[in-house]
Structure formats: structure tokens, C-alpha cells
Scaffold this motif. Sequence first.
Motif, PDB file in Angstrom:
ATOM      1  N   VAL A  78       0.867  -1.183   0.000  1.00 41.72           N
ATOM      2  CA  VAL A  78       0.000   0.000   0.000  1.00 41.72           C
ATOM      3  C   VAL A  78       0.898   1.225   0.000  1.00 41.72           C
ATOM      4  N   PHE A  79       0.778   2.034  -1.053  1.00 47.56           N
ATOM      5  CA  PHE A  79       1.585   3.233  -1.199  1.00 47.56           C
ATOM      6  C   PHE A  79       0.817   4.413  -0.604  1.00 47.56           C
ATOM      7  N   PRO A 155      -0.473  -3.650 -10.344  1.00 48.29           N
ATOM      8  CA  PRO A 155      -0.692  -2.278  -9.888  1.00 48.29           C
ATOM      9  C   PRO A 155      -2.179  -1.942  -9.931  1.00 48.29           C
ATOM     10  N   MET A 156      -2.673  -1.293  -8.886  1.00 52.48           N
ATOM     11  CA  MET A 156      -4.114  -1.063  -8.786  1.00 52.48           C
ATOM     12  C   MET A 156      -4.424   0.338  -8.283  1.00 52.48           C
ATOM     13  N   GLU A 157      -5.352   0.990  -8.994  1.00 52.92           N
ATOM     14  CA  GLU A 157      -5.977   2.215  -8.503  1.00 52.92           C
ATOM     15  C   GLU A 157      -7.388   1.925  -8.001  1.00 52.92           C
ATOM     16  N   GLY A 158      -7.900   0.758  -8.313  1.00 54.14           N
ATOM     17  CA  GLY A 158      -9.280   0.414  -8.001  1.00 54.14           C
ATOM     18  C   GLY A 158      -9.490  -0.025  -6.565  1.00 54.14           C
ATOM     19  N   PHE A 159      -9.519   0.949  -5.673  1.00 52.46           N
ATOM     20  CA  PHE A 159      -9.803   0.677  -4.259  1.00 52.46           C
ATOM     21  C   PHE A 159     -10.355   1.945  -3.634  1.00 52.46           C
ATOM     22  N   VAL A 160     -11.000   1.793  -2.499  1.00 52.43           N
ATOM     23  CA  VAL A 160     -11.595   2.944  -1.815  1.00 52.43           C
ATOM     24  C   VAL A 160     -10.607   3.444  -0.766  1.00 52.43           C
ATOM     25  N   SER A 161      -9.923   4.503  -1.105  1.00 53.40           N
ATOM     26  CA  SER A 161      -8.852   5.015  -0.260  1.00 53.40           C
ATOM     27  C   SER A 161      -9.326   5.321   1.165  1.00 53.40           C
ATOM     28  N   ASP A 169      -5.832   2.832   9.998  1.00 57.40           N
ATOM     29  CA  ASP A 169      -5.610   3.897  10.974  1.00 57.40           C
ATOM     30  C   ASP A 169      -4.587   4.926  10.472  1.00 57.40           C
ATOM     31  N   LEU A 170      -4.695   5.279   9.202  1.00 61.26           N
ATOM     32  CA  LEU A 170      -3.690   6.134   8.587  1.00 61.26           C
ATOM     33  C   LEU A 170      -3.778   7.615   8.966  1.00 61.26           C
ATOM     34  N   PRO A 171      -4.988   8.185   9.170  1.00 61.40           N
ATOM     35  CA  PRO A 171      -5.028   9.614   9.514  1.00 61.40           C
ATOM     36  C   PRO A 171      -4.214   9.969  10.759  1.00 61.40           C
ATOM     37  N   LYS A 172      -4.178   9.073  11.735  1.00 54.77           N
ATOM     38  CA  LYS A 172      -3.411   9.339  12.956  1.00 54.77           C
ATOM     39  C   LYS A 172      -1.915   9.416  12.673  1.00 54.77           C
ATOM     40  N   LYS A 173      -1.502   8.842  11.545  1.00 61.76           N
ATOM     41  CA  LYS A 173      -0.089   8.847  11.165  1.00 61.76           C
ATOM     42  C   LYS A 173       0.204   9.903  10.101  1.00 61.76           C
ATOM     43  N   ASN A 174      -0.776  10.762   9.823  1.00 59.97           N
ATOM     44  CA  ASN A 174      -0.641  11.772   8.772  1.00 59.97           C
ATOM     45  C   ASN A 174      -0.340  11.139   7.417  1.00 59.97           C
ATOM     46  N   LEU A 175      -0.994  10.003   7.149  1.00 59.88           N
ATOM     47  CA  LEU A 175      -0.796   9.283   5.896  1.00 59.88           C
ATOM     48  C   LEU A 175      -2.124   9.134   5.165  1.00 59.88           C
ATOM     49  N   LYS A 176      -2.039   8.985   3.836  1.00 61.54           N
ATOM     50  CA  LYS A 176      -3.215   8.715   3.017  1.00 61.54           C
ATOM     51  C   LYS A 176      -2.830   7.698   1.949  1.00 61.54           C
ATOM     52  N   SER A 177      -3.618   6.632   1.804  1.00 59.84           N
ATOM     53  CA  SER A 177      -3.348   5.619   0.788  1.00 59.84           C
ATOM     54  C   SER A 177      -3.718   6.149  -0.591  1.00 59.84           C
ATOM     55  N   VAL A 178      -2.860   5.869  -1.570  1.00 58.49           N
ATOM     56  CA  VAL A 178      -3.124   6.376  -2.925  1.00 58.49           C
ATOM     57  C   VAL A 178      -3.014   5.292  -4.003  1.00 58.49           C
ATOM     58  N   LEU A 179      -2.253   4.236  -3.754  1.00 55.74           N
ATOM     59  CA  LEU A 179      -2.083   3.152  -4.713  1.00 55.74           C
ATOM     60  C   LEU A 179      -1.866   1.847  -3.961  1.00 55.74           C
TER      61      LEU A 179
END
Length: 210
Positions: A78-79, A155-161, A169-179
Amino acid sequence: MNILDKLKWRYAVKKFDSERKLSDEKLNILKEAFNLTATSYGLQPVKLLIIENKQLKEELVTHSWNQRQVADASHLLVFCIHRNVDALYIKTYFERVKHVRNTPDEILDPFRNYLIDDFGSKDQQEVDDWAIKQAYLVLGNLLTVCAAEQIDSCPMEGFVSEKYDELLDLPKKNLKSVLVMPVGYRAADDMFADFKKVRKELSEAIEEII
């Protein structure tokens, strides 16, 4: 195989062999390659999550348009982008430059100050857009490394970020999934493995200016 043969060998795997796992050696190659990928200014605004947990991968399938590659691959990459590319983030990067290269502050200060001012003038969406471009650079590099190591990938863009972010729990780490990119080994009965690549002729895809 040479590198062109390996690039012809690779394809976006539709069905993984769920019983085959990547070795620690192969995973370490992907980790090192991720970290060595070029990014704008060298700031590395991309973080890689490597998920092996079967239950978690199954949960993520629901938020990946039910694509089974997410659960059946050996590992799910997960990028994510850092959403806090601010003055502190930039100063931390230059401290690393100073430590690794022993570069004096009088040389680093002009570029460091320029980046702090430049990023300080951007809104969150502008910074996110810039970071997302870096994520695509990283994914592209890892696709080639996977091919070179004969690791299968998709490689996939087809997901609900937003759902990924929530589950991980990415917002607590100041992260957002993009790929995302499942990696592992193709199933023996994935019919797509034998499909010929459909590409433009070189003369159409490339223009040489001499």
C-alpha cells in the motif's frame, strides 16, 4: 532473461497462487528498491505499507472492488503519501543530508529555506497532488524491480482510499493511501499470463528529435 524479456514476461496478474510466499530475501529487495527510488527534491513523501496478515487482506478485498488479488497475493503493498510535508519535515530531511554527506549549513541553508517557503505557500491539495506523483514514480520503479526479480505484481488504482485509511488507521499517522500493488506469484491457471502484450509500434509511441 535480459531486462526486455523480463518486462515482456510481466503482466498485471489477475490470479495469484495463494500458497506461494515471497522469501525474506525478495521482500528485502523490494524494500531497498522502494527506498532507493528517485523522488522530487529527494524528500521521499511516500511511505510503503507491506501487509501479510491474511485476515486484514480479506477485509480489504471488500474495499478493492472485490479483486481477489488483494487477499491471494503473498503480500499487499500500500503506497501512502505523507500529509505533513511542512517546515519540520523539510528540516528533518536536511538534517539527514547533513549527517550522511557532512554538508555544512551554509551550503544547505539556501535550498532548505527555499523549500520551506515554497511548500509553506501551497495548500494541502497542492502538496497532496505533488506527493501522489511521487507515489506513481515509486510504483513504476517497483514494477520494473518485480519484473527483474520475477516477482508477480498487479498495480491497482481500483480501491476505496478512505476505507483503507480507516482500516489501517492512517489519519493518525498523517498518511493517506493512494495506490496498492499485490505481489507474489501467478497462479498456474491464470489465463492472462499467456496473453500477448498489446502495445503501440515504437514508431508511433516514440518521436526522436535529432
